[in-house]
Write a protein that holds these residues in place. Structure first.
Motif, short mmCIF file in Angstrom:
data_model
loop_
_atom_site.label_atom_id
_atom_site.label_comp_id
_atom_site.label_asym_id
_atom_site.label_seq_id
_atom_site.Cartn_x
_atom_site.Cartn_y
_atom_site.Cartn_z
N MET A 1 -56.51 -60.11 -1.83
CA MET A 1 -57.89 -59.91 -1.50
C MET A 1 -59.02 -59.77 -2.79
SD MET A 1 -58.53 -60.04 1.50
CE MET A 1 -59.77 -59.44 1.98
N ASN A 2 -58.34 -59.68 -3.87
CA ASN A 2 -59.15 -59.63 -5.16
C ASN A 2 -59.79 -60.96 -5.11
OD1 ASN A 2 -58.52 -56.96 -5.84
ND2 ASN A 2 -57.05 -57.78 -7.56
N GLY A 3 -61.29 -60.71 -5.21
CA GLY A 3 -62.13 -61.95 -5.52
C GLY A 3 -62.76 -62.41 -4.21
N GLN A 4 -62.17 -61.97 -3.16
CA GLN A 4 -62.86 -62.14 -1.81
C GLN A 4 -63.97 -61.46 -1.55
OE1 GLN A 4 -62.06 -64.21 0.44
NE2 GLN A 4 -59.78 -64.38 1.15
N LYS A 5 -65.18 -62.32 -1.49
CA LYS A 5 -66.35 -61.63 -1.21
C LYS A 5 -67.09 -62.61 -0.16
CE LYS A 5 -68.40 -64.04 -5.11
NZ LYS A 5 -69.11 -63.99 -6.43
N ILE A 6 -68.47 -62.14 0.56
CA ILE A 6 -69.08 -62.97 1.31
C ILE A 6 -70.26 -63.12 0.62
CG2 ILE A 6 -70.28 -63.16 3.47
CD1 ILE A 6 -67.80 -61.34 4.57
N THR A 7 -71.06 -64.19 0.65
CA THR A 7 -72.28 -64.30 -0.28
C THR A 7 -73.15 -64.45 1.08
OG1 THR A 7 -71.66 -65.29 -2.17
CG2 THR A 7 -73.55 -65.58 -1.83
N LEU A 8 -74.35 -63.92 0.97
CA LEU A 8 -75.18 -64.07 2.12
C LEU A 8 -76.54 -64.41 1.45
CD1 LEU A 8 -76.00 -63.67 5.15
CD2 LEU A 8 -76.74 -61.37 4.32
N GLN A 9 -77.17 -65.57 2.09
CA GLN A 9 -78.42 -65.95 1.66
C GLN A 9 -79.24 -66.21 3.00
OE1 GLN A 9 -76.95 -69.74 0.40
NE2 GLN A 9 -77.51 -69.20 -1.73
N LYS A 10 -80.82 -65.70 2.66
CA LYS A 10 -81.62 -65.46 3.64
C LYS A 10 -82.59 -66.58 3.69
CE LYS A 10 -84.90 -62.48 6.21
NZ LYS A 10 -85.26 -61.05 6.41
N ARG A 11 -83.14 -67.27 4.60
CA ARG A 11 -84.12 -68.28 4.63
C ARG A 11 -85.38 -67.75 3.98
NH1 ARG A 11 -85.64 -69.79 9.71
NH2 ARG A 11 -87.54 -68.78 9.60
N ALA A 12 -85.83 -68.61 3.01
CA ALA A 12 -87.00 -68.23 2.06
C ALA A 12 -88.29 -69.17 2.89
CB ALA A 12 -86.93 -68.41 0.65
N GLY A 13 -89.06 -68.54 3.61
CA GLY A 13 -90.45 -69.05 4.06
C GLY A 13 -89.99 -70.17 5.07
N GLU A 14 -90.98 -71.23 5.55
CA GLU A 14 -90.78 -71.91 6.84
C GLU A 14 -89.73 -72.90 6.53
OE1 GLU A 14 -92.00 -70.89 9.72
OE2 GLU A 14 -92.30 -69.04 8.55
N ASP A 15 -89.29 -73.42 5.35
CA ASP A 15 -88.52 -74.68 5.33
C ASP A 15 -87.04 -74.28 5.10
OD1 ASP A 15 -88.68 -73.20 2.89
OD2 ASP A 15 -89.16 -74.98 1.67
N ASN A 16 -86.30 -75.35 4.89
CA ASN A 16 -84.96 -75.13 4.90
C ASN A 16 -84.30 -74.67 3.49
OD1 ASN A 16 -82.41 -75.11 6.10
ND2 ASN A 16 -81.99 -76.99 5.79
N THR A 17 -84.87 -73.83 2.87
CA THR A 17 -84.45 -73.18 1.67
C THR A 17 -83.83 -71.99 1.55
OG1 THR A 17 -86.55 -72.51 0.89
CG2 THR A 17 -85.97 -74.76 0.23
#
Length: 137
Positions: free
Chosen positions: A24-40
């Motif tokens: 399990m070492n190195g197991q992580k979840i990376t979360l990103q949130k939408r920035a603005g109204e476009d698909n970034t």
């Protein structure tokens, strides 16, 4: 001679145990949130707690996935990734996440055209793991 055999046995057991712990070492979840109204997306947080990572992976893996190419009405609210052990190769599992309009369910889509609408219970648990907040306010 008995001491050498005992020493080799102890070393073998320690190697096996350390291998299991390192899985399990190195197991992580990376979360990103939408920035603005476009698909970034912008980085929001990383989840590294082993229990939370394991629970999130279990929720995602045990969901009732459909093989379907879906077109959502809006861009995803979040995207998240975690390392996925698929047979002998390591790869990153990536998911787009929408909070349903009623605010009770999460919908996930993968790059390989799989779709799932999680149950309310799984949605609430996964959302809390990912964001640290309750799904329905």
């Amino acid at each position: 001679m008995k001491n050498i055999i005992l020493l080799i046995s102890i070393i073998g057991v320690l190697v096996v145990i350390s291998g299991c712990l390192n899985e399990m070492n190195g197991q992580k979840i990376t979360l990103q949130k939408r920035a603005g109204e476009d698909n970034t997306f912008e980085d929001l947080k990383e989840i590294t707690d082993k229990n939370q990572v394991r629970k999130a992976i279990d929720i995602v893996k045990n969901a009732n996935w459909e093989k379907a190419k879906v077109k959502m009405e809006r861009y995803a609210d979040y995207q998240f990734q975690f390392p996925s052990k698929n047979s002998s190769e390591d790869k990153i599992a990536s998911y787009l996440l929408w909070v349903s309009p009623n605010g009770h369910n999460l919908e996930l889509v993968t790059d390989d055209d799989r779709y799932v609408k999680l149950t309310e219970q799984d949605s609430a648990a996964l959302y809390e793991i990912l964001t640290g907040e309750e799904l329905v306010k």
